[in-house]
Structure formats: C-alpha cells, structure tokens
Design a protein around this motif. Structure first.
Motif, short mmCIF file in Angstrom:
data_model
loop_
_atom_site.label_atom_id
_atom_site.label_comp_id
_atom_site.label_asym_id
_atom_site.label_seq_id
_atom_site.Cartn_x
_atom_site.Cartn_y
_atom_site.Cartn_z
N PHE A 119 0.85 -1.19 0.00
CA PHE A 119 0.00 0.00 0.00
C PHE A 119 0.89 1.23 0.00
O PHE A 119 1.73 1.41 0.88
N SER A 120 0.72 2.10 -1.01
CA SER A 120 1.56 3.29 -1.13
C SER A 120 0.97 4.51 -0.45
O SER A 120 1.56 5.57 -0.47
N GLY A 121 -0.22 4.36 0.13
CA GLY A 121 -0.82 5.48 0.84
C GLY A 121 -1.82 6.26 0.01
O GLY A 121 -2.12 5.91 -1.12
N LEU A 122 -2.31 7.32 0.62
CA LEU A 122 -3.30 8.21 0.00
C LEU A 122 -2.64 9.55 -0.31
O LEU A 122 -1.79 10.02 0.44
N MET A 123 -3.07 10.17 -1.41
CA MET A 123 -2.52 11.46 -1.79
C MET A 123 -3.53 12.18 -2.67
O MET A 123 -4.26 11.55 -3.42
N LYS A 124 -3.55 13.50 -2.59
CA LYS A 124 -4.38 14.30 -3.50
C LYS A 124 -3.53 14.69 -4.70
O LYS A 124 -2.39 15.09 -4.56
N ASP A 125 -4.11 14.54 -5.92
CA ASP A 125 -3.39 14.98 -7.11
C ASP A 125 -3.61 16.49 -7.30
O ASP A 125 -4.38 17.11 -6.54
N PRO A 126 -2.95 17.11 -8.29
CA PRO A 126 -3.08 18.56 -8.48
C PRO A 126 -4.51 19.03 -8.79
O PRO A 126 -4.79 20.22 -8.71
N LYS A 131 -6.19 9.87 -4.40
CA LYS A 131 -5.67 8.68 -5.06
C LYS A 131 -5.06 7.76 -4.00
O LYS A 131 -4.61 8.21 -2.95
N ALA A 132 -5.04 6.47 -4.31
CA ALA A 132 -4.38 5.48 -3.48
C ALA A 132 -3.58 4.57 -4.40
O ALA A 132 -3.97 4.33 -5.54
N GLY A 133 -2.46 4.08 -3.90
CA GLY A 133 -1.63 3.20 -4.70
C GLY A 133 -1.52 1.81 -4.08
O GLY A 133 -1.34 1.68 -2.87
N LEU A 134 -1.65 0.79 -4.92
CA LEU A 134 -1.47 -0.60 -4.50
C LEU A 134 -0.59 -1.31 -5.52
O LEU A 134 -0.81 -1.16 -6.72
N ASN A 135 0.39 -2.06 -5.05
CA ASN A 135 1.19 -2.91 -5.92
C ASN A 135 0.96 -4.33 -5.45
O ASN A 135 1.30 -4.68 -4.32
N ILE A 136 0.34 -5.15 -6.30
CA ILE A 136 0.04 -6.54 -5.97
C ILE A 136 1.01 -7.41 -6.74
O ILE A 136 1.14 -7.27 -7.96
N GLN A 171 -3.32 2.45 -9.48
CA GLN A 171 -3.59 3.75 -8.92
C GLN A 171 -5.10 3.89 -8.88
O GLN A 171 -5.77 3.79 -9.91
N LEU A 172 -5.63 4.01 -7.68
CA LEU A 172 -7.08 4.08 -7.48
C LEU A 172 -7.50 5.53 -7.30
O LEU A 172 -6.76 6.34 -6.74
N VAL A 173 -8.70 5.83 -7.78
CA VAL A 173 -9.27 7.17 -7.67
C VAL A 173 -10.55 7.08 -6.85
O VAL A 173 -11.44 6.26 -7.15
N LYS A 174 -10.63 7.91 -5.82
CA LYS A 174 -11.85 7.97 -5.01
C LYS A 174 -12.95 8.62 -5.84
O LYS A 174 -12.76 9.67 -6.44
#
Length: 175
Positions: A119-126, A131-136, A171-174
C-alpha cells in the motif's frame, strides 16, 4: 462508517505478468482492458470489497502471433472464456502493507489465491482527486487453471514456464 467507492485510473495502472520462456528468459505481458469496483469503509482498505475483471482479448506481449496463441484454446480460450475475474474475500493488514486473498477465475476454473499487496498510501493529485496506490505481486501456477499447453525443448525442459509472476500496479481514484 461511510462507504467510499474507488475505481482504477487506467492511465497510471498496469495489470502485468511474466512467464519464463525456454527456461531462462522472461516474457512480459499485460492486459490493456480491465475494470474494477472497490468499496472501502472511509479510507480504510482493510476488508475492502474488490471485484476485478480483465478482457482476455486485450492481452499484449508485444507479439501478435504470441498474443493470438494466448487467446486460443491452447491457453486462455478467449472465445469461450472472454474474461479473467478476481473477487477479494479478504484484505488483511500486514504491517504497513496488506495481504489480499480472493477467488481468481480463468477458463471457467476458480481457485483461491493469496497475494502480497504493498500500500503506497493516499494522496491528493493537483486536481483535487484523492488517489491510493497498490502494488500486488506474487506467483501462480498457470496449470492450476487449465492453461496446460507446452512444448518440450530438444535440450530438455519446456518452452513455457508454469509459474506466472504477477506485477499489478494500481492507482485508485476515489469516486
């Protein structure tokens, strides 16, 4: 708790895999068309409801003949089984990361798999999107799903490895 819905950002995600060819090199491939529905409790991904599918016809290994062979009845049998699907049964926190378990269906065969998910965490894009990142990652044996085709090599061994290494960058988008 509020339910939060997410989708995959296809421009920043890749559903990739690698398989040994002739016992010593890897051939990489990916699926270009896929979709997912993901629901979490707020921004907590533990116990998320995840359903994913990929169109078998969208497989790409940068070689048209090989891609057509993979779509054939020797491998995925895209005419009869046009989608690969995954439905998570659990997403469990392991330290900072997760372990995702679920049912993977290919060629009409469904098997349970458990894979590590970073899990790469949550972040707001510009533009203000969360967004959230997952590497499976992980490995599966293609023969468990009936993808049995192979060819013996003159020097011993086989043309196509049984082990498939997964490399899924999401890369997931809420919503």
């Amino acid at each position: 708790m509020a339910t939060t819905n997410w989708t995959i950002d296809p421009t920043h995600s890749e559903i990739g895999f690698k398989v040994k060819h002739m016992m010593f090199t890897n051939v990489s491939g990916k699926f270009n068309e896929y979709e997912a529905t993901i629901a979490t409790e707020d921004d907590n991904f533990e116990n998320a409801n995840i359903e994913f599918s990929a169109n078998i016809d969208s497989i790409s290994t940068n070689n048209t003949d090989r891609d057509n062979h993979l779509k054939s009845a020797d491998f995925f049998d895209a005419d009869n089984f046009p989608k690969l699907t995954f439905k998570a049964t659990s997403l469990t926190k392991k330290g900072e990361d997760y372990e995702i378990a679920g049912d993977l269906s290919l060629r009409g065969v469904t098997k349970s798999v458990t894979l590590p998910a970073e899990f790469s965490g949550l972040m707001k894009d510009p533009w203000g999107n969360t967004k959230a990142g997952l590497n499976i990652s992980g490995k599966i044996n293609r023969k468990d799903w009936g993808l049995n085709w192979n060819s013996a090599l003159e020097a011993g061994g086989v043309l196509v490895g049984e082990e498939v290494k997964l490399n899924i960058e999401l890369q997931l988008v809420k919503l």
